[in-house]
Scaffold this motif. Sequence first.
Motif, mmCIF file in Angstrom:
data_model
loop_
_atom_site.group_PDB
_atom_site.id
_atom_site.type_symbol
_atom_site.label_atom_id
_atom_site.label_comp_id
_atom_site.label_asym_id
_atom_site.label_seq_id
_atom_site.Cartn_x
_atom_site.Cartn_y
_atom_site.Cartn_z
ATOM 1 N N GLN A 1 -50.129 2.696 8.970
ATOM 2 C CA GLN A 1 -48.771 2.481 9.467
ATOM 3 C C GLN A 1 -48.689 2.736 10.970
ATOM 4 N N ARG B 1 -50.155 -0.355 12.629
ATOM 5 C CA ARG B 1 -49.212 -1.471 12.521
ATOM 6 C C ARG B 1 -48.003 -1.253 13.432
ATOM 7 N N GLY C 1 -47.037 -3.674 16.783
ATOM 8 C CA GLY C 1 -45.859 -4.489 16.497
ATOM 9 C C GLY C 1 -45.138 -4.937 17.757
ATOM 10 N N ARG D 1 -42.003 1.870 11.191
ATOM 11 C CA ARG D 1 -43.394 2.122 10.815
ATOM 12 C C ARG D 1 -43.905 3.461 11.375
#
Length: 103
Positions: free
Chosen positions: A60, A63, A67, A76
């Motif tokens: 996470q 990510r 992002g 996240r």
Amino acid sequence: MEKLTDATRSLRWYAGLTVVLFGVVPAAMVALLVARGNTPGSVGYLLIGGIPLVVAALVQLIRGLTGTDPEEISRRLHLSMALVAGADVLLLGGNALIRMATN
């Protein structure tokens, strides 16, 4: 020329530090305690739940760092910090409870 600031910049730093300092390091320390035999063997079972939580937090975090949407990034990164908190409660709290019960 107006300097644009990224609203999630500090959150990215804090989330990264959180995952490393409170996720990876405690998981490694508990794993080393179990491997060296300095803690009851049943503490090793806590690693079965704690390691996947730390790995999920790392996923996470990555990510969130890669992002583009600030709202998604924030969600996240907050999730990664929450997963690390859960891993800490499981690993460190469980270790303490098992040690208290065996002594």
